[in-house]
Write a protein that holds these residues in place. Sequence first.
Motif, PDB file in Angstrom:
ATOM      1  N   MET A 157       0.846  -1.184   0.000  1.00 57.39           N
ATOM      2  CA  MET A 157       0.000   0.000   0.000  1.00 57.39           C
ATOM      3  C   MET A 157       0.889   1.244   0.000  1.00 57.39           C
ATOM      4  SD  MET A 157      -2.895   1.197   2.749  1.00 57.39           S
ATOM      5  CE  MET A 157      -3.902  -0.205   2.345  1.00 57.39           C
ATOM      6  N   THR A 158       0.714   2.097  -0.989  1.00 55.14           N
ATOM      7  CA  THR A 158       1.493   3.322  -1.106  1.00 55.14           C
ATOM      8  C   THR A 158       0.870   4.402  -0.229  1.00 55.14           C
ATOM      9  OG1 THR A 158       2.091   2.749  -3.369  1.00 55.14           O
ATOM     10  CG2 THR A 158       2.387   5.038  -2.727  1.00 55.14           C
ATOM     11  N   LYS A 159       1.743   5.102   0.508  1.00 52.59           N
ATOM     12  CA  LYS A 159       1.304   6.165   1.410  1.00 52.59           C
ATOM     13  C   LYS A 159       1.936   7.479   0.960  1.00 52.59           C
ATOM     14  CE  LYS A 159       0.938   2.876   5.170  1.00 52.59           C
ATOM     15  NZ  LYS A 159       1.565   2.379   6.372  1.00 52.59           N
ATOM     16  N   ILE A 160       1.082   8.497   0.796  1.00 46.41           N
ATOM     17  CA  ILE A 160       1.509   9.780   0.236  1.00 46.41           C
ATOM     18  C   ILE A 160       1.122  10.904   1.179  1.00 46.41           C
ATOM     19  CG2 ILE A 160       1.277  11.337  -1.743  1.00 46.41           C
ATOM     20  CD1 ILE A 160       0.295   8.734  -3.270  1.00 46.41           C
ATOM     21  N   LEU A 161       2.065  11.821   1.406  1.00 47.74           N
ATOM     22  CA  LEU A 161       1.825  12.973   2.280  1.00 47.74           C
ATOM     23  C   LEU A 161       1.985  14.259   1.474  1.00 47.74           C
ATOM     24  CD1 LEU A 161       1.276  13.946   5.209  1.00 47.74           C
ATOM     25  CD2 LEU A 161       3.767  14.083   5.487  1.00 47.74           C
ATOM     26  N   MET A 162       1.013  15.150   1.612  1.00 47.90           N
ATOM     27  CA  MET A 162       1.051  16.482   1.004  1.00 47.90           C
ATOM     28  C   MET A 162       1.408  17.487   2.094  1.00 47.90           C
ATOM     29  SD  MET A 162       0.243  15.779  -2.041  1.00 47.90           S
ATOM     30  CE  MET A 162      -0.730  14.755  -3.126  1.00 47.90           C
ATOM     31  N   VAL A 163       2.347  18.401   1.797  1.00 44.24           N
ATOM     32  CA  VAL A 163       2.828  19.327   2.826  1.00 44.24           C
ATOM     33  C   VAL A 163       2.825  20.766   2.317  1.00 44.24           C
ATOM     34  CG1 VAL A 163       4.757  19.916   4.351  1.00 44.24           C
ATOM     35  CG2 VAL A 163       4.323  17.512   3.774  1.00 44.24           C
ATOM     36  N   CYS A 164       2.252  21.654   3.134  1.00 46.59           N
ATOM     37  CA  CYS A 164       2.357  23.097   2.895  1.00 46.59           C
ATOM     38  C   CYS A 164       2.736  23.757   4.222  1.00 46.59           C
ATOM     39  CB  CYS A 164       1.083  23.672   2.284  1.00 46.59           C
ATOM     40  SG  CYS A 164      -0.373  23.724   3.353  1.00 46.59           S
ATOM     41  N   ASP A 169       9.035   7.771   8.156  1.00 44.11           N
ATOM     42  CA  ASP A 169       8.853   6.325   8.296  1.00 44.11           C
ATOM     43  C   ASP A 169       7.495   5.882   7.760  1.00 44.11           C
ATOM     44  OD1 ASP A 169      11.344   6.103   9.617  1.00 44.11           O
ATOM     45  OD2 ASP A 169      10.401   6.637  11.518  1.00 44.11           O
ATOM     46  N   THR A 170       6.503   6.716   7.937  1.00 42.06           N
ATOM     47  CA  THR A 170       5.128   6.368   7.573  1.00 42.06           C
ATOM     48  C   THR A 170       4.875   6.464   6.068  1.00 42.06           C
ATOM     49  OG1 THR A 170       4.369   7.176   9.716  1.00 42.06           O
ATOM     50  CG2 THR A 170       2.699   6.940   7.993  1.00 42.06           C
ATOM     51  N   PHE A 171       5.416   7.486   5.408  1.00 41.03           N
ATOM     52  CA  PHE A 171       5.044   7.785   4.027  1.00 41.03           C
ATOM     53  C   PHE A 171       6.131   7.410   3.029  1.00 41.03           C
ATOM     54  CE2 PHE A 171       2.385  10.378   6.703  1.00 41.03           C
ATOM     55  CZ  PHE A 171       1.137  10.131   6.162  1.00 41.03           C
ATOM     56  N   ASP A 172       5.670   6.960   1.858  1.00 37.29           N
ATOM     57  CA  ASP A 172       6.566   6.583   0.761  1.00 37.29           C
ATOM     58  C   ASP A 172       6.937   7.788  -0.090  1.00 37.29           C
ATOM     59  OD1 ASP A 172       6.273   3.665   1.246  1.00 37.29           O
ATOM     60  OD2 ASP A 172       4.196   4.070   0.659  1.00 37.29           O
ATOM     61  N   LEU A 173       5.984   8.706  -0.256  1.00 32.63           N
ATOM     62  CA  LEU A 173       6.174   9.906  -1.070  1.00 32.63           C
ATOM     63  C   LEU A 173       5.705  11.112  -0.267  1.00 32.63           C
ATOM     64  CD1 LEU A 173       4.531   8.531  -4.335  1.00 32.63           C
ATOM     65  CD2 LEU A 173       6.987   8.801  -3.931  1.00 32.63           C
ATOM     66  N   ILE A 174       6.508  12.177  -0.289  1.00 34.43           N
ATOM     67  CA  ILE A 174       6.168  13.410   0.417  1.00 34.43           C
ATOM     68  C   ILE A 174       6.256  14.549  -0.595  1.00 34.43           C
ATOM     69  CG2 ILE A 174       6.796  15.004   2.274  1.00 34.43           C
ATOM     70  CD1 ILE A 174       8.086  12.515   3.691  1.00 34.43           C
ATOM     71  N   TYR A 175       5.097  15.145  -0.895  1.00 34.48           N
ATOM     72  CA  TYR A 175       5.044  16.239  -1.858  1.00 34.48           C
ATOM     73  C   TYR A 175       4.898  17.567  -1.130  1.00 34.48           C
ATOM     74  CZ  TYR A 175       4.455  12.941  -5.682  1.00 34.48           C
ATOM     75  OH  TYR A 175       4.644  11.941  -6.598  1.00 34.48           O
ATOM     76  N   VAL A 176       5.805  18.500  -1.447  1.00 35.82           N
ATOM     77  CA  VAL A 176       5.756  19.833  -0.847  1.00 35.82           C
ATOM     78  C   VAL A 176       5.264  20.835  -1.873  1.00 35.82           C
ATOM     79  CG1 VAL A 176       7.568  19.317   0.820  1.00 35.82           C
ATOM     80  CG2 VAL A 176       8.178  20.342  -1.381  1.00 35.82           C
ATOM     81  N   MET A 177       4.742  21.953  -1.381  1.00 35.80           N
ATOM     82  CA  MET A 177       4.154  22.958  -2.246  1.00 35.80           C
ATOM     83  C   MET A 177       5.137  24.041  -2.680  1.00 35.80           C
ATOM     84  SD  MET A 177       1.096  21.808  -2.515  1.00 35.80           S
ATOM     85  CE  MET A 177       0.843  20.183  -1.814  1.00 35.80           C
ATOM     86  N   ASP A 178       6.162  24.305  -1.871  1.00 34.95           N
ATOM     87  CA  ASP A 178       7.089  25.379  -2.234  1.00 34.95           C
ATOM     88  C   ASP A 178       8.469  25.162  -1.621  1.00 34.95           C
ATOM     89  OD1 ASP A 178       7.045  26.399   0.456  1.00 34.95           O
ATOM     90  OD2 ASP A 178       5.342  27.681  -0.016  1.00 34.95           O
ATOM     91  N   GLU A 179       9.379  26.063  -1.951  1.00 35.94           N
ATOM     92  CA  GLU A 179      10.784  25.971  -1.516  1.00 35.94           C
ATOM     93  C   GLU A 179      10.911  25.988  -0.001  1.00 35.94           C
ATOM     94  OE1 GLU A 179      14.893  25.650  -1.800  1.00 35.94           O
ATOM     95  OE2 GLU A 179      13.508  25.602  -3.496  1.00 35.94           O
ATOM     96  N   SER A 180      10.154  26.848   0.650  1.00 32.33           N
ATOM     97  CA  SER A 180      10.198  26.924   2.111  1.00 32.33           C
ATOM     98  C   SER A 180       9.778  25.593   2.740  1.00 32.33           C
ATOM     99  CB  SER A 180       9.295  28.055   2.599  1.00 32.33           C
ATOM    100  OG  SER A 180       9.217  28.068   3.994  1.00 32.33           O
ATOM    101  N   ASN A 181       8.689  25.007   2.224  1.00 29.46           N
ATOM    102  CA  ASN A 181       8.246  23.700   2.730  1.00 29.46           C
ATOM    103  C   ASN A 181       9.328  22.655   2.501  1.00 29.46           C
ATOM    104  OD1 ASN A 181       5.031  24.231   1.140  1.00 29.46           O
ATOM    105  ND2 ASN A 181       5.723  25.011   3.105  1.00 29.46           N
ATOM    106  N   PHE A 182       9.944  22.675   1.319  1.00 27.58           N
ATOM    107  CA  PHE A 182      10.995  21.718   0.993  1.00 27.58           C
ATOM    108  C   PHE A 182      12.142  21.827   2.010  1.00 27.58           C
ATOM    109  CE2 PHE A 182      14.862  20.334  -1.111  1.00 27.58           C
ATOM    110  CZ  PHE A 182      14.477  19.093  -1.637  1.00 27.58           C
TER     111      PHE A 182
END
Length: 149
Positions: A1-8, A75-88
């Motif tokens: 099961m793929t786990k994806i996190l969105m971050v802002c 540890d929890t997520f396979d992919l972590i997507y950020v919205m901008d440079e600061s979040n990154f």
Amino acid sequence: MTKILMVCLGNICRSPLAEGILKSKLSKDFIIDSAGTANYHTGSAPDIRSIAVARNYGLDISKLKGRQFVVSDFDTFDLIYVMDESNFKNVVKLARNDQDIAKVNFILNEIHKGENFEVPDPYYGGDQGFENVYQMLDEACEKIAKNLL
């Protein structure tokens, strides 16, 4: 099961929208969540303008609650997507190793490979900013879903 996190930043505008959009494109075999790099809105519902724009497209994100990104998310997520440079920068600062860093990417890199384009924060703007953000995230999430299926 793929786990994806969105971050802002605050987890009330962009990342809950991205969470809701991607959930609508993938089956229950995927886990999608969102978080903010700051703790300003922990426990809060998404911004009413994010809720409204999502509702315009048949999505209900009103029950989501803001939370702050934590080290264990690596540890929890396979992919972590950020919205901008600061979040990154804020997420990578918490990384423990190269494996953690490899999970982090700008969400718009899904449609503009390697460009590190930012999803603008619509918080201080008007309703059109939320619509624009929705359209960007919808396109990126469509690409993510196609790549995962």
